[in-house]
Design an enzyme around this catalytic site. Structure first.
Site, mmCIF file in Angstrom:
data_model
loop_
_atom_site.group_PDB
_atom_site.id
_atom_site.type_symbol
_atom_site.label_atom_id
_atom_site.label_comp_id
_atom_site.label_asym_id
_atom_site.label_seq_id
_atom_site.Cartn_x
_atom_site.Cartn_y
_atom_site.Cartn_z
ATOM 1 N N GLU A 35 5.288 -5.927 3.831
ATOM 2 C CA GLU A 35 5.217 -5.295 2.512
ATOM 3 C C GLU A 35 6.198 -4.125 2.511
ATOM 4 O O GLU A 35 5.995 -3.135 3.205
ATOM 5 C CB GLU A 35 3.804 -4.789 2.219
ATOM 6 C CG GLU A 35 3.692 -4.012 0.914
ATOM 7 C CD GLU A 35 2.356 -3.305 0.752
ATOM 8 O OE1 GLU A 35 2.320 -2.271 0.051
ATOM 9 O OE2 GLU A 35 1.348 -3.772 1.331
ATOM 10 N N ARG A 39 9.054 2.873 -2.657
ATOM 11 C CA ARG A 39 8.967 4.330 -2.628
ATOM 12 C C ARG A 39 10.316 5.001 -2.402
ATOM 13 O O ARG A 39 10.401 6.223 -2.407
ATOM 14 C CB ARG A 39 8.000 4.781 -1.525
ATOM 15 C CG ARG A 39 6.573 4.299 -1.724
ATOM 16 C CD ARG A 39 5.669 4.788 -0.612
ATOM 17 N NE ARG A 39 4.356 4.188 -0.698
ATOM 18 C CZ ARG A 39 3.380 4.402 0.172
ATOM 19 N NH1 ARG A 39 3.578 5.211 1.202
ATOM 20 N NH2 ARG A 39 2.208 3.820 0.036
ATOM 21 N N THR A 63 3.567 -0.796 -3.602
ATOM 22 C CA THR A 63 3.638 0.372 -4.477
ATOM 23 C C THR A 63 4.276 0.007 -5.814
ATOM 24 O O THR A 63 5.106 0.744 -6.357
ATOM 25 C CB THR A 63 4.383 1.550 -3.812
ATOM 26 O OG1 THR A 63 4.028 1.633 -2.435
ATOM 27 C CG2 THR A 63 3.999 2.868 -4.461
ATOM 28 N N LYS A 123 -6.478 -5.050 -3.001
ATOM 29 C CA LYS A 123 -6.216 -4.004 -2.016
ATOM 30 C C LYS A 123 -7.268 -2.910 -2.187
ATOM 31 O O LYS A 123 -7.576 -2.517 -3.317
ATOM 32 C CB LYS A 123 -4.811 -3.448 -2.265
ATOM 33 C CG LYS A 123 -4.439 -2.212 -1.465
ATOM 34 C CD LYS A 123 -2.996 -1.830 -1.794
ATOM 35 C CE LYS A 123 -2.591 -0.553 -1.113
ATOM 36 N NZ LYS A 123 -1.148 -0.271 -1.292
#
Length: 201
Positions: A35, A39, A63, A123
């Site tokens: 993953e 960011r 994210t 998640k």
């Protein structure tokens, strides 16, 4: 999505050049999923590089916080999406991509709302600050049909507590690719950490 590996590495890449070596190091250690979090400015290009040069590993975008990011991740070859939380607009966007996705939830109500939309895998974030393995064990009673990938503050030492739960398919962890190792290009050490993580399954 939760059964590819016992640990899903959550990776922050500042330099696109590090993406492929990190992915290959993880793969060499037996981890078949990565993953890459959105960011940093390098993230989308990193996903594209891994998708094209390391097809053996399942690369996803983490994210994801906006519909635009979801579309961008699809365009560069992401094979799954992960969100830290989930608004109705974001849920519509990620589900509309046709890719597997893990929307973030931290409370029983958030998990139930996602379940109302047909989501069964999600998640749990941030895992440790939100109550950790004990919290997930407690909500397994009323929500046994849901499965989670807890992420946030998990370590190689605490991961087995989560993986022992019937509602946990895998855990997300940053400990496999710490920033200092990536910056030092110590990919051999990342492979060692990946092997340790793969053995947790």
């Amino acid at each position: 999505m939760l059964d590819v590996s016992p640990v899903m590495p959550v990776v922050v890449v500042d330099d696109v050049a590090d993406a492929v070596p990190v992915a290959r190091a993880l793969l060499a250690g037996g981890i078949r999923v990565i993953e890459l979090t959105l960011r940093t400015p390098a993230a989308l290009a990193a996903i594209e590089k891994v998708a094209s040069e390391v097809p053996e590993i399942v690369v996803g975008a983490g994210t994801v916080t906006s519909p635009a990011q979801a579309r961008q991740a699809v365009d560069v070859g992401a094979r799954f999406l992960v969100t830290p939380g989930c608004t109705d607009r974001l849920l519509e966007a990620v589900s509309g991509t046709g890719l597997p996705f893990l929307p973030g939830a931290a409370t029983v109500s958030e998990a139930m709302r996602l379940a109302e939309h047909g989501v069964r895998e999600m998640k749990f974030f941030p895992a440790e600050p939100s109550g950790g393995a004990a919290y997930l064990k407690a909500i397994a009673g009323p929500l046994p049909q849901l499965r989670f990938c807890p992420t946030g503050g998990i370590t190689v030492e605490s991961a087995p507590r989560y993986l022992a739960l019937s509602t946990v398919g895998c855990v997300g962890g940053t400990w496999l690719t710490p920033k200092d190792l990536v910056a030092a290009k110590d990919f051999e050490r990342i492979t060692v950490l990946a092997k340790e993580a793969a053995e947790l399954g």
